[in-house]
Scaffold this active site. Sequence first.
Site, PDB file in Angstrom:
ATOM      1  N   ARG A 102      66.894  94.051  67.700  1.00 46.11           N
ATOM      2  CA  ARG A 102      68.036  93.733  68.556  1.00 46.11           C
ATOM      3  C   ARG A 102      68.267  94.943  69.442  1.00 46.11           C
ATOM      4  O   ARG A 102      68.510  96.054  68.955  1.00 46.11           O
ATOM      5  CB  ARG A 102      69.281  93.457  67.712  1.00 46.11           C
ATOM      6  N   HIS A 129      68.571  85.233  73.428  1.00 47.32           N
ATOM      7  CA  HIS A 129      68.885  85.234  71.992  1.00 47.32           C
ATOM      8  C   HIS A 129      68.193  84.024  71.357  1.00 47.32           C
ATOM      9  O   HIS A 129      68.848  83.072  70.917  1.00 47.32           O
ATOM     10  CB  HIS A 129      70.414  85.158  71.820  1.00 47.32           C
ATOM     11  N   GLN A 132      69.203  82.481  67.840  1.00 46.11           N
ATOM     12  CA  GLN A 132      70.473  81.762  67.844  1.00 46.11           C
ATOM     13  C   GLN A 132      70.285  80.339  68.349  1.00 46.11           C
ATOM     14  O   GLN A 132      70.834  79.382  67.778  1.00 46.11           O
ATOM     15  CB  GLN A 132      71.484  82.505  68.716  1.00 46.11           C
ATOM     16  N   ASP A 220      80.522  81.296  74.981  1.00 46.90           N
ATOM     17  CA  ASP A 220      80.252  82.621  74.403  1.00 46.90           C
ATOM     18  C   ASP A 220      81.254  83.590  75.035  1.00 46.90           C
ATOM     19  O   ASP A 220      81.929  83.253  76.018  1.00 46.90           O
ATOM     20  CB  ASP A 220      78.798  83.032  74.708  1.00 46.90           C
ATOM     21  N   CYS A 260      78.192  80.940  69.164  1.00 43.02           N
ATOM     22  CA  CYS A 260      77.306  81.802  68.361  1.00 43.02           C
ATOM     23  C   CYS A 260      78.084  82.774  67.492  1.00 43.02           C
ATOM     24  O   CYS A 260      77.567  83.260  66.504  1.00 43.02           O
ATOM     25  CB  CYS A 260      76.333  82.535  69.276  1.00 43.02           C
ATOM     26  N   ARG A 288      71.416  79.938  61.063  1.00 39.38           N
ATOM     27  CA  ARG A 288      70.662  81.151  61.412  1.00 39.38           C
ATOM     28  C   ARG A 288      69.693  81.485  60.276  1.00 39.38           C
ATOM     29  O   ARG A 288      68.542  81.847  60.508  1.00 39.38           O
ATOM     30  CB  ARG A 288      71.619  82.343  61.637  1.00 39.38           C
TER      31      ARG A 288
HETATM   32  N1  NVA Z   1      76.501  87.395  74.442  1.00 40.58           N
HETATM   33  C1  NVA Z   1      76.836  88.029  73.183  1.00 40.58           C
HETATM   34  C2  NVA Z   1      76.191  87.333  72.044  1.00 40.58           C
HETATM   35  C3  NVA Z   1      76.518  87.900  70.682  1.00 40.58           C
HETATM   36  C4  NVA Z   1      75.801  87.227  69.556  1.00 40.58           C
HETATM   37  C5  NVA Z   1      76.412  89.477  73.233  1.00 40.58           C
HETATM   38  O1  NVA Z   1      75.314  89.757  73.723  1.00 40.58           O
HETATM   39  O2  NVA Z   1      77.189  90.332  72.819  1.00 40.58           O
HETATM   40  N1   CP Z   2      75.564  85.321  66.714  1.00 40.43           N
HETATM   41  C1   CP Z   2      75.093  86.539  66.358  1.00 40.43           C
HETATM   42  O1   CP Z   2      73.986  86.931  66.737  1.00 40.43           O
HETATM   43  O2   CP Z   2      75.921  87.244  65.559  1.00 40.43           O
HETATM   44  P1   CP Z   2      75.784  88.782  65.182  1.00 40.43           P
HETATM   45  O3   CP Z   2      76.022  89.574  66.439  1.00 40.43           O
HETATM   46  O4   CP Z   2      76.862  89.004  64.160  1.00 40.43           O
HETATM   47  O5   CP Z   2      74.418  89.049  64.638  1.00 40.43           O
END
Ligand code: NVA
Ligand code: CP
Length: 302
Positions: A102, A129, A132, A220, A260, A288
Site C-alpha cells: 500500500r 484499489h 477493494q 468514498d 469501502c 475483503r
Molecule cells: N480513497 C481512500 C480509500 C481508503 C480505503 C483513500 O485513498 O484514502
Molecule cells: N477499505 C480499506 O482499504 O480500508 P483500510 O484503509 O482500513 O485498509
Amino acid sequence: MKHLLKLSDLSKEEITDILDLADRLKYENKKGIAHPRLAGQTLGMIFQKSSTRTRVSFEVGMYQLGGQALFLSSRDLQIGRGEPVEDTARVLSRYLNGIMIRTFAQKEVEDLAEYGSIPIINGLTDYCHPCQILADLQTIREMKGDLSGLKFCYIGDGNNMANSYIVGCLTMGMEVSIACPNDYRPDPFVLDFAKAYGDKFHISDNILEMAAGADVLATDVWASMGQEGEAEKRKIAFKGFQINDKVLAAANEKVMLQHCLPAHKGEEITREAFEAHAKEIFEEAENRLHAQKAVMVRLMER
Ligand code: NVA
Ligand code: CP
C-alpha cells in the site's frame, strides 16, 4: 495472472474466477473446513499509509491459508530511508513468496513487479484499489445475483476508488454512472478505458441524474490519505456530493450501498443512509478477507 497491480490487467473471465473462488473460500470458512492452500508460504505486507481492513484481512487470510504474513511498515524499512524499490524488490523476492504493498505512486507497485520475481498485490495506491473492488463485486453478486446489466452509480471524488469501480464494473458488464465535481474527475487513462464502453458509461456533476434507477450506489471520502492538507478546500468543492435521502429516492427502490470505509458520516454519506444499509457495507468489509484469499491462492498456490 502473475500479479494484481490494477484491474485493467484482468479479463472478465479472470475476475469471475477470483469471485467464484472467493465464494467457495467464504463457504469453507463459515463451515469450518480448513483450506491450507498456501502452507509454508510467507506474504510481506508493506504499508506506507494507514490501514485497518487491508492489514487485518491480509494477515488473517494468510493465516487461514496455512501461511504467515509479515507486517512491514515503511517507517522501519530501509525503503523509507531511500533504498531503491528495485533493490528492495530483488532482496524481498529471496525471502518471501508474495508482497502486498500500500503506497502512494502506482509506479512503485509496477516497479516492484518489474524488478522482483514474486507476485505483487496492490493494496491501494493513489491511482487504484483493486482488492477493494473485487470484494465489492463479490458483495454485489451475492446480493443481486448476476452482475451483468446492473446499474452502478458512484458519487464523489474521482479518486482511486472511482478509477477502480469504473474499470471493474464495466469489465463485468455493468452500466456505470459517476457523479463528481468537474475539477475532481477520474484519471484520464480510466476515462479513456471507459470510452470503449459507449453509452454504458456516464459522467456528470448532476447527482440525481447519475443516481436515477441505480441498483448499486457507492461513495468514498472527499479527502483521501495524503490529501489531509486539502480537506477544508475539498469540503467546499464536494458539498452536496453525498448519499442521502434524495439520492436514495432517485435510485432503484431495491438499491444497495457500498462504502469501502472508513466513512465520514455527514460528509459523503448521511448517518441515516449509512445505518439503513450497514448490512451491505459490513458484508463488503468482510469480503475483503475472502476476495483477497482468492487472489493470493491464484497468484501463489504451487
Ligand atoms: N480513497 C481512500 C480509500 C481508503 C480505503 C483513500 O485513498 O484514502
Ligand atoms: N477499505 C480499506 O482499504 O480500508 P483500510 O484503509 O482500513 O485498509
